[in-house]
Write a protein that holds these residues in place. Structure first.
Motif, PDB file in Angstrom:
ATOM      1  N   ALA A  33      -0.439   7.183  -3.185  1.00  0.00           N
ATOM      2  CA  ALA A  33       0.661   6.825  -4.083  1.00  0.00           C
ATOM      3  C   ALA A  33       1.045   7.992  -4.982  1.00  0.00           C
ATOM      4  CB  ALA A  33       0.270   5.606  -4.919  1.00  0.00           C
ATOM      5  N   VAL A  34       0.049   8.687  -5.514  1.00  0.00           N
ATOM      6  CA  VAL A  34       0.319   9.840  -6.380  1.00  0.00           C
ATOM      7  C   VAL A  34       1.100  10.902  -5.625  1.00  0.00           C
ATOM      8  CG1 VAL A  34      -0.750  11.762  -7.619  1.00  0.00           C
ATOM      9  CG2 VAL A  34      -1.602   9.435  -7.952  1.00  0.00           C
ATOM     10  N   ALA A  35       0.729  11.136  -4.377  1.00  0.00           N
ATOM     11  CA  ALA A  35       1.407  12.153  -3.574  1.00  0.00           C
ATOM     12  C   ALA A  35       2.867  11.791  -3.316  1.00  0.00           C
ATOM     13  CB  ALA A  35       0.671  12.346  -2.252  1.00  0.00           C
ATOM     14  N   ARG A  36       3.177  10.502  -3.307  1.00  0.00           N
ATOM     15  CA  ARG A  36       4.553  10.060  -3.087  1.00  0.00           C
ATOM     16  C   ARG A  36       5.348   9.977  -4.385  1.00  0.00           C
ATOM     17  NH1 ARG A  36       1.970   6.376   0.644  1.00  0.00           N
ATOM     18  NH2 ARG A  36       1.706   4.902  -1.085  1.00  0.00           N
ATOM     19  N   SER A  37       4.722  10.158  -5.500  1.00  0.00           N
ATOM     20  CA  SER A  37       5.314   9.888  -6.806  1.00  0.00           C
ATOM     21  C   SER A  37       6.031  11.107  -7.367  1.00  0.00           C
ATOM     22  CB  SER A  37       4.234   9.405  -7.774  1.00  0.00           C
ATOM     23  OG  SER A  37       3.615   8.227  -7.288  1.00  0.00           O
ATOM     24  N   PHE A  38       6.613  10.925  -8.556  1.00  0.00           N
ATOM     25  CA  PHE A  38       7.332  12.034  -9.206  1.00  0.00           C
ATOM     26  C   PHE A  38       7.250  11.860 -10.709  1.00  0.00           C
ATOM     27  CE2 PHE A  38      10.687  14.960 -10.314  1.00  0.00           C
ATOM     28  CZ  PHE A  38      10.675  15.890  -9.286  1.00  0.00           C
ATOM     29  N   ILE A  80      -3.108  15.155 -12.796  1.00  0.00           N
ATOM     30  CA  ILE A  80      -2.842  14.027 -11.906  1.00  0.00           C
ATOM     31  C   ILE A  80      -2.574  14.485 -10.478  1.00  0.00           C
ATOM     32  CG2 ILE A  80      -1.452  11.931 -11.575  1.00  0.00           C
ATOM     33  CD1 ILE A  80      -2.994  11.940 -14.178  1.00  0.00           C
ATOM     34  N   GLY A  81      -2.010  15.686 -10.312  1.00  0.00           N
ATOM     35  CA  GLY A  81      -1.650  16.175  -8.987  1.00  0.00           C
ATOM     36  C   GLY A  81      -0.346  15.599  -8.486  1.00  0.00           C
ATOM     37  N   ILE A  82       0.578  15.360  -9.398  1.00  0.00           N
ATOM     38  CA  ILE A  82       1.839  14.700  -9.073  1.00  0.00           C
ATOM     39  C   ILE A  82       2.979  15.719  -9.091  1.00  0.00           C
ATOM     40  CG2 ILE A  82       2.196  14.072 -11.496  1.00  0.00           C
ATOM     41  CD1 ILE A  82       3.520  11.504 -10.573  1.00  0.00           C
ATOM     42  N   PRO A  83       3.903  15.675  -8.138  1.00  0.00           N
ATOM     43  CA  PRO A  83       5.069  16.569  -8.185  1.00  0.00           C
ATOM     44  C   PRO A  83       5.815  16.401  -9.505  1.00  0.00           C
ATOM     45  CG  PRO A  83       4.950  15.457  -6.063  1.00  0.00           C
ATOM     46  CD  PRO A  83       3.913  14.817  -6.937  1.00  0.00           C
ATOM     47  N   THR A  84       6.166  17.531 -10.135  1.00  0.00           N
ATOM     48  CA  THR A  84       6.672  17.503 -11.507  1.00  0.00           C
ATOM     49  C   THR A  84       7.796  18.506 -11.694  1.00  0.00           C
ATOM     50  OG1 THR A  84       4.492  16.853 -12.358  1.00  0.00           O
ATOM     51  CG2 THR A  84       6.024  17.814 -13.945  1.00  0.00           C
ATOM     52  N   ILE A  85       8.739  18.153 -12.553  1.00  0.00           N
ATOM     53  CA  ILE A  85       9.769  19.097 -12.974  1.00  0.00           C
ATOM     54  C   ILE A  85       9.876  19.065 -14.489  1.00  0.00           C
ATOM     55  CG2 ILE A  85      11.702  17.453 -12.864  1.00  0.00           C
ATOM     56  CD1 ILE A  85      13.388  19.841 -11.750  1.00  0.00           C
ATOM     57  N   GLN A  90       7.821   1.819 -12.290  1.00  0.00           N
ATOM     58  CA  GLN A  90       8.667   2.637 -13.161  1.00  0.00           C
ATOM     59  C   GLN A  90       7.978   2.780 -14.508  1.00  0.00           C
ATOM     60  OE1 GLN A  90      11.743  -0.244 -12.865  1.00  0.00           O
ATOM     61  NE2 GLN A  90      13.003   0.988 -11.495  1.00  0.00           N
ATOM     62  N   MET A  91       7.841   4.022 -14.982  1.00  0.00           N
ATOM     63  CA  MET A  91       7.061   4.273 -16.186  1.00  0.00           C
ATOM     64  C   MET A  91       7.758   5.269 -17.105  1.00  0.00           C
ATOM     65  SD  MET A  91       3.236   4.683 -14.519  1.00  0.00           S
ATOM     66  CE  MET A  91       2.431   4.438 -16.111  1.00  0.00           C
ATOM     67  N   ALA A  92       7.495   5.111 -18.400  1.00  0.00           N
ATOM     68  CA  ALA A  92       7.850   6.119 -19.404  1.00  0.00           C
ATOM     69  C   ALA A  92       6.618   6.319 -20.265  1.00  0.00           C
ATOM     70  CB  ALA A  92       9.031   5.673 -20.246  1.00  0.00           C
ATOM     71  N   VAL A  93       6.206   7.564 -20.448  1.00  0.00           N
ATOM     72  CA  VAL A  93       5.007   7.857 -21.228  1.00  0.00           C
ATOM     73  C   VAL A  93       5.370   8.827 -22.337  1.00  0.00           C
ATOM     74  CG1 VAL A  93       4.332   9.594 -19.506  1.00  0.00           C
ATOM     75  CG2 VAL A  93       2.656   8.777 -21.161  1.00  0.00           C
ATOM     76  N   TYR A  94       4.971   8.475 -23.553  1.00  0.00           N
ATOM     77  CA  TYR A  94       5.315   9.280 -24.727  1.00  0.00           C
ATOM     78  C   TYR A  94       4.033   9.647 -25.469  1.00  0.00           C
ATOM     79  CZ  TYR A  94       9.772   7.132 -23.519  1.00  0.00           C
ATOM     80  OH  TYR A  94      10.884   6.705 -22.829  1.00  0.00           O
ATOM     81  N   PHE A  95       3.711  10.930 -25.415  1.00  0.00           N
ATOM     82  CA  PHE A  95       2.459  11.442 -25.975  1.00  0.00           C
ATOM     83  C   PHE A  95       2.662  11.991 -27.384  1.00  0.00           C
ATOM     84  CE2 PHE A  95       1.809  12.268 -21.351  1.00  0.00           C
ATOM     85  CZ  PHE A  95       0.659  11.527 -21.158  1.00  0.00           C
ATOM     86  N   ASN A 137       0.805  -1.226   0.000  1.00  0.00           N
ATOM     87  CA  ASN A 137       0.000   0.000   0.000  1.00  0.00           C
ATOM     88  C   ASN A 137       0.835   1.272   0.000  1.00  0.00           C
ATOM     89  OD1 ASN A 137      -2.445  -1.364  -0.023  1.00  0.00           O
ATOM     90  ND2 ASN A 137      -2.590  -1.459   2.215  1.00  0.00           N
ATOM     91  N   ASP A 138       2.134   1.165   0.199  1.00  0.00           N
ATOM     92  CA  ASP A 138       2.984   2.357   0.234  1.00  0.00           C
ATOM     93  C   ASP A 138       3.849   2.472  -1.026  1.00  0.00           C
ATOM     94  OD1 ASP A 138       4.594   0.209   0.796  1.00  0.00           O
ATOM     95  OD2 ASP A 138       5.711   1.199   2.402  1.00  0.00           O
ATOM     96  N   TYR A 139       3.321   1.992  -2.145  1.00  0.00           N
ATOM     97  CA  TYR A 139       4.052   2.075  -3.417  1.00  0.00           C
ATOM     98  C   TYR A 139       3.976   3.497  -3.981  1.00  0.00           C
ATOM     99  CZ  TYR A 139      -0.137   2.418  -6.341  1.00  0.00           C
ATOM    100  OH  TYR A 139      -1.279   2.861  -6.957  1.00  0.00           O
ATOM    101  N   SER A 140       4.714   3.743  -5.080  1.00  0.00           N
ATOM    102  CA  SER A 140       4.676   5.048  -5.755  1.00  0.00           C
ATOM    103  C   SER A 140       4.971   4.846  -7.245  1.00  0.00           C
ATOM    104  CB  SER A 140       5.683   6.024  -5.146  1.00  0.00           C
ATOM    105  OG  SER A 140       7.001   5.514  -5.277  1.00  0.00           O
ATOM    106  N   PHE A 141       4.781   5.919  -8.013  1.00  0.00           N
ATOM    107  CA  PHE A 141       5.074   5.909  -9.445  1.00  0.00           C
ATOM    108  C   PHE A 141       6.305   6.762  -9.724  1.00  0.00           C
ATOM    109  CE2 PHE A 141       0.404   5.444  -9.197  1.00  0.00           C
ATOM    110  CZ  PHE A 141       0.227   4.271  -9.915  1.00  0.00           C
ATOM    111  N   LYS A 142       7.216   6.250 -10.534  1.00  0.00           N
ATOM    112  CA  LYS A 142       8.347   7.020 -11.059  1.00  0.00           C
ATOM    113  C   LYS A 142       8.137   7.136 -12.565  1.00  0.00           C
ATOM    114  CE  LYS A 142      11.738   7.842  -7.922  1.00  0.00           C
ATOM    115  NZ  LYS A 142      12.944   7.014  -7.970  1.00  0.00           N
TER     116      LYS A 142
END
Length: 424
Positions: A294-299, A383-388, A250-255, A70-75
């Motif tokens: 999870a979203v809040a912990r992600s980047f 998404i509400g995800i921390p972003t750079i 771990q993800m890579a997204v190409y739009f 339950n404490d996973y995240s998205f990269k």
């Protein structure tokens, strides 16, 4: 320069978004990734590799962690598969003064003057009805050189003083022949060997010249579509170099369609990423609350190329923000959030750079010159995800032939590899 050479090959084979996604799919399958389809039920497993496409021009790649918790995240690293170019219209052929012209429209913020006097090919996808009435897609490349010729200086004596300002409706049509008006569909079938009835297409022009190294020490890369295939390639290489994480997806997204605003079925402002994240989550946890945690912990890293300072136009940059080729990835900031960067995301990215032993640079545009934008703010707000927002510095952005630093590509792959392997 092994990764930079790989980039040249990647760009040359990725003439359109559809070719980029098709090539990625082939490599992913060769690396034992499983293809998912949005219309199917997903039954995801731990420590597995998957990908899903939408509308043939966007793709999401992901690897599930070694354990469900339950404490996973998205990269996630995101980039875009499209570049400014010329698109062939539905009624493609016109005749004028004995010439056959190809009717085009402008896709994105094209630097129009750079498309003149270049050898051009075109390609993309055809939608074909086969003998049984079923629709099929065919990827094609037509390597028959065509050209948009410039007007001779003898007929435009003031061009060097007043500037070259082509009209996109009057001056941008490529000359493709001298014969009587052709049946475009039949000609395409002859050139490509496809069968069936061609009903529609998404076809784009591109530079026929191959990518290459340049400069006295091969310190430069000259290529089309560096914006933004260089970021696609770098993030994909970073993902391949890293190993599956214990507790991170771990993800890579190409739009597709970033260059025209991302407002499409498969653009960054669609629900493609959000629905994929939620479907991944449903395999990890049955609790909706856990997804928001999870979203809040992600980047999310929004990877798109940046403006290097131009030695002949130095005043176009803020005096304290002049990124150089060869000096590392650029952190892009904007007070009006045209980039999604904030103080927290800057700090995180600098940590990854330091761990990877990679230099970094900062960019803010001049206060009297507006900056562009990226997929970053869209993903951050949706998404509400921390972003750079980051990217390698380059020159000639949106030209048919762009330029970046060879060493920078190696640098940013190292940072992306560190991002995927370092725990949040």
């Amino acid at each position: 320069m092994s990764y930079s050479q790989s980039l040249l090959n990647f760009i040359d084979s990725g003439s359109t978004s559809f070719h980029v996604v098709s090539n990625l799919k082939k490599e992913l399958i060769s690396r034992s990734y499983q293809e998912l389809f949005e219309q199917d039920i997903w039954d995801l497993k731990k420590e597995e590799k998957y990908f899903v496409t939408r509308a043939d021009g966007s793709i999401i790649v992901f690897r599930t962690p070694k354990k469900w918790s339950n404490d996973y995240s998205f990269k996630i690293i995101g980039a875009h598969t499209d570049s400014p170019c010329l698109k062939i219209k539905n009624n493609p052929i016109s005749t004028k003064e004995g010439y056959q012209l190809l009717n085009i429209e402008i896709y994105g913020g094209v630097l129009l003057s750079s498309w003149f006097d270049r050898d051009l090919y075109f390609g993309g996808r055809l939608i074909i009805e086969n003998e049984t009435g079923v629709l099929e897609q065919k990827l094609i490349t037509v390597e028959k050189k065509i050209r948009i010729p410039r007007l001779a200086i003898h007929l435009d004596r003031e061009v060097n003083k007043k500037g070259f300002t082509p009209n996109p409706q009057e001056h941008m049509f490529p000359v493709i022949g001298l014969s009587n008006e052709i049946n475009f569909e039949n000609w395409l079938k002859e050139e490509t060997g496809v069968s069936g009835t061609i009903l529609s297409w998404d076809l784009f022009l591109f530079d026929a010249e191959k990518s290459s190294f340049g400069g006295i020490h091969d310190e430069f890369i000259y290529a089309s579509r560096l914006d933004n295939l260089a970021s696609v390639h770098a993030s994909f290489e970073g993902l391949k170099k890293s190993t599956i994480a214990d507790n991170e997806v771990q993800m890579a997204v190409y739009f597709q369609h970033e260059e025209i605003g991302s407002e499409s079925q498969n653009g960054a402002n669609s629900n493609f990423l959000e629905t994929t994240l939620k479907r991944i989550h449903s395999s990890i946890s049955s609790k909706e609350e856990t997804f928001f945690q999870a979203v809040a912990r992600s980047f999310f890293i929004s990877a798109d190329m940046a403006h290097a300072v131009h030695p002949n136009y130095t005043t176009k940059h803020d005096a304290n923000h002049k990124p150089l080729l060869g000096a590392g990835p650029v952190i892009k900031s904007n007070a009006n959030m045209r980039y999604a960067t904030d103080a927290f995301s800057i700090a995180k990215f600098k940590q990854w750079c330091k761990k990877a032993n990679v230099p970094f640079q900062d960019f803010c545009s001049r206060n009297d010159i507006g900056c562009g934008s990226t997929i970053g703010p869209m993903v951050a707000s949706n998404i509400g995800i921390p972003t750079i927002d980051v990217g390698n510095p380059m020159l000639s952005m949106h030209s048919i032939r762009e330029m970046c630093g060879t060493q920078d590509h190696e640098y940013i792959i190292d940072v992306f590899t560190e991002f995927y392997k370092t725990s949040s």
